[in-house]
Design a protein around this motif. Structure first.
Motif, PDB file in Angstrom:
ATOM      1  N   ARG A  22      11.506   9.786  -6.469  1.00 26.38           N
ATOM      2  CA  ARG A  22      10.490   9.783  -6.478  1.00 26.38           C
ATOM      3  C   ARG A  22       9.590  10.943  -5.377  1.00 26.38           C
ATOM      4  NH1 ARG A  22       6.915   8.216  -2.500  1.00 26.38           N
ATOM      5  NH2 ARG A  22       4.919   7.658  -3.088  1.00 26.38           N
ATOM      6  N   ARG A  23       8.866  11.556  -6.135  1.00 20.96           N
ATOM      7  CA  ARG A  23       7.990  12.776  -5.621  1.00 20.96           C
ATOM      8  C   ARG A  23       6.627  12.595  -5.958  1.00 20.96           C
ATOM      9  NH1 ARG A  23      11.362  16.793  -3.478  1.00 20.96           N
ATOM     10  NH2 ARG A  23      13.572  16.580  -3.573  1.00 20.96           N
ATOM     11  N   VAL A  24       5.876  13.003  -4.861  1.00 14.56           N
ATOM     12  CA  VAL A  24       4.495  13.078  -5.116  1.00 14.56           C
ATOM     13  C   VAL A  24       4.169  14.677  -5.289  1.00 14.56           C
ATOM     14  CG1 VAL A  24       2.094  12.530  -4.204  1.00 14.56           C
ATOM     15  CG2 VAL A  24       4.079  10.747  -3.926  1.00 14.56           C
ATOM     16  N   LEU A  25       3.441  15.057  -6.171  1.00 14.88           N
ATOM     17  CA  LEU A  25       2.935  16.467  -6.449  1.00 14.88           C
ATOM     18  C   LEU A  25       1.495  16.504  -6.276  1.00 14.88           C
ATOM     19  CD1 LEU A  25       5.483  17.227  -9.202  1.00 14.88           C
ATOM     20  CD2 LEU A  25       5.979  17.611  -6.779  1.00 14.88           C
ATOM     21  N   GLU A  26       1.028  17.584  -5.880  1.00 18.53           N
ATOM     22  CA  GLU A  26      -0.320  17.908  -5.928  1.00 18.53           C
ATOM     23  C   GLU A  26      -0.760  19.415  -6.489  1.00 18.53           C
ATOM     24  OE1 GLU A  26      -2.967  16.018  -2.744  1.00 18.53           O
ATOM     25  OE2 GLU A  26      -1.144  15.929  -1.765  1.00 18.53           O
ATOM     26  N   SER A  47      -8.516  18.410  -9.311  1.00 13.48           N
ATOM     27  CA  SER A  47      -7.382  18.130  -8.248  1.00 13.48           C
ATOM     28  C   SER A  47      -6.378  17.345  -9.218  1.00 13.48           C
ATOM     29  CB  SER A  47      -8.005  17.525  -7.095  1.00 13.48           C
ATOM     30  OG  SER A  47      -6.719  16.944  -6.477  1.00 13.48           O
ATOM     31  N   LEU A  48      -5.102  17.476  -9.159  1.00 18.02           N
ATOM     32  CA  LEU A  48      -4.158  16.736 -10.053  1.00 18.02           C
ATOM     33  C   LEU A  48      -3.268  16.132  -9.128  1.00 18.02           C
ATOM     34  CD1 LEU A  48      -2.923  15.825 -13.007  1.00 18.02           C
ATOM     35  CD2 LEU A  48      -1.736  17.827 -12.798  1.00 18.02           C
ATOM     36  N   LEU A  49      -2.818  14.982  -9.190  1.00 17.76           N
ATOM     37  CA  LEU A  49      -1.577  14.432  -8.339  1.00 17.76           C
ATOM     38  C   LEU A  49      -0.956  13.609  -9.524  1.00 17.76           C
ATOM     39  CD1 LEU A  49      -2.009  12.254  -5.282  1.00 17.76           C
ATOM     40  CD2 LEU A  49      -0.917  11.103  -7.126  1.00 17.76           C
ATOM     41  N   LEU A  50       0.362  13.671  -9.256  1.00 19.29           N
ATOM     42  CA  LEU A  50       1.484  13.113  -9.923  1.00 19.29           C
ATOM     43  C   LEU A  50       2.502  12.467  -9.080  1.00 19.29           C
ATOM     44  CD1 LEU A  50       2.244  16.136 -12.629  1.00 19.29           C
ATOM     45  CD2 LEU A  50       0.691  14.189 -13.001  1.00 19.29           C
ATOM     46  N   GLU A  51       2.900  11.343  -9.447  1.00 11.79           N
ATOM     47  CA  GLU A  51       4.162  10.763  -8.880  1.00 11.79           C
ATOM     48  C   GLU A  51       5.039  10.673  -9.955  1.00 11.79           C
ATOM     49  OE1 GLU A  51       5.154   6.279  -7.898  1.00 11.79           O
ATOM     50  OE2 GLU A  51       3.732   6.943  -6.291  1.00 11.79           O
ATOM     51  N   THR A  52       6.219  11.418  -9.734  1.00  5.50           N
ATOM     52  CA  THR A  52       7.303  11.275 -10.665  1.00  5.50           C
ATOM     53  C   THR A  52       8.222  10.339 -10.537  1.00  5.50           C
ATOM     54  OG1 THR A  52       8.783  12.862  -9.173  1.00  5.50           O
ATOM     55  CG2 THR A  52       7.044  13.871 -11.102  1.00  5.50           C
ATOM     56  N   SER A  55      13.219  13.202 -20.808  1.00 10.86           N
ATOM     57  CA  SER A  55      11.986  12.388 -20.622  1.00 10.86           C
ATOM     58  C   SER A  55      11.899  12.174 -19.191  1.00 10.86           C
ATOM     59  CB  SER A  55      11.860  11.203 -21.720  1.00 10.86           C
ATOM     60  OG  SER A  55      12.698  10.377 -21.210  1.00 10.86           O
ATOM     61  N   LEU A  56      10.803  12.559 -18.764  1.00 13.84           N
ATOM     62  CA  LEU A  56      10.311  12.146 -17.169  1.00 13.84           C
ATOM     63  C   LEU A  56       9.290  11.278 -17.116  1.00 13.84           C
ATOM     64  CD1 LEU A  56      10.616  13.361 -14.073  1.00 13.84           C
ATOM     65  CD2 LEU A  56       8.749  14.688 -14.532  1.00 13.84           C
ATOM     66  N   VAL A  57       9.431  10.107 -16.246  1.00  8.92           N
ATOM     67  CA  VAL A  57       8.531   8.928 -16.172  1.00  8.92           C
ATOM     68  C   VAL A  57       7.281   9.780 -15.017  1.00  8.92           C
ATOM     69  CG1 VAL A  57       8.158   6.828 -15.160  1.00  8.92           C
ATOM     70  CG2 VAL A  57       9.928   7.363 -16.637  1.00  8.92           C
ATOM     71  N   LEU A  58       6.186   9.436 -15.307  1.00  7.23           N
ATOM     72  CA  LEU A  58       5.018   9.714 -14.594  1.00  7.23           C
ATOM     73  C   LEU A  58       4.512   8.443 -14.120  1.00  7.23           C
ATOM     74  CD1 LEU A  58       3.429  12.851 -16.037  1.00  7.23           C
ATOM     75  CD2 LEU A  58       4.908  12.800 -14.074  1.00  7.23           C
ATOM     76  N   ASN A  59       4.883   7.937 -12.842  1.00 10.34           N
ATOM     77  CA  ASN A  59       4.428   6.755 -12.397  1.00 10.34           C
ATOM     78  C   ASN A  59       2.780   6.696 -12.220  1.00 10.34           C
ATOM     79  OD1 ASN A  59       6.911   5.530 -12.106  1.00 10.34           O
ATOM     80  ND2 ASN A  59       7.185   6.477 -10.114  1.00 10.34           N
TER      81      ASN A  59
END
Length: 204
Positions: free
Chosen positions: A133-137, A149-154, A163-167
């Motif tokens: 799990r990683r949080v990306l901004e 402003s974009l926030l992704l939690e992988t 395929s990559l899950v985006l929580n």
């Protein structure tokens, strides 16, 4: 009998992805005090592992032990696989006409929202290691008097399907006055090499 110091050459290992503390822990079973005789016949004792500035490990031990440690490090100290996510923010209105988009993306948008013209408002790239799990901004500069402003939690990555899950996928709008408001938040999965429409916001 103690080995001759000349028979214990120094091996250098530079850390790749593991921290030096993790490397030392990985080699815990090999850590020891080495006894050797110097060129003058004097007796010496020293640790077989030396941490230099948390970037390089000096290994001074028998050839068999040094080879075994290097082999173990090369097996586990590997850069984590990474994914690169291309982020597109599009705007559908009269002002957007004439701005080119990839053919595949235009086709998919035409199916979802026929008759609407889309143009590029902002674009950016995100890179992340996979497998945890990683949080990306990401800050994105818009072209219509607003930024984003974009926030992704992988989540998990399926190597077989790509395929990559985006929580969490959350997009906020920032006005020129500095006011910030959320446009949408969702969860989904994306697949390597394909365009995916993750969120739509606005009014008809």
């Amino acid at each position: 009998p103690p080995a001759r110091l000349l028979d214990l050459p120094v091996r250098e290992y530079r850390a790749r992805s593991l921290s030096m503390s993790a490397i030392i822990e990985l080699l815990a079973a090999y850590q020891r005090t080495v006894a050797a005789t110097g060129a003058d016949g004097g007796y010496l004792e020293f640790p077989n592992l030396t941490n230099v500035l948390n970037t390089t490990l000096l290994i001074r031990d028998s050839k068999d032990n040094a080879d075994a440690m290097i082999h173990l490090l090369e097996k586990f100290d590997k850069p984590a696989p990474q994914v690169q996510i291309s982020v597109w923010i599009l705007r559908g209105d009269q002002e957007a006409a004439g701005q080119p988009l990839p053919a595949e993306l235009s086709k998919n948008l035409g199916v979802l929202m026929p008759g609407v013209t889309f143009g590029l408002d902002s674009r950016g790239l995100l890179r992340s290691a996979i497998g945890e799990r990683r949080v990306l901004e990401l800050a994105l500069e818009g072209t219509y008097d607003q930024d984003y402003s974009l926030l992704l939690e992988t989540g998990p990555f399926d190597n077989q399907s790509g395929s990559l899950v985006l929580n969490i996928c959350s997009l906020n709008r920032i006005t020129i006055e500095g006011m910030e408001s959320q446009l949408f938040q969702t969860s989904t999965s994306i697949r390597a090499g394909e365009f995916a429409v993750i969120g739509v916001t606005g009014s008809a």
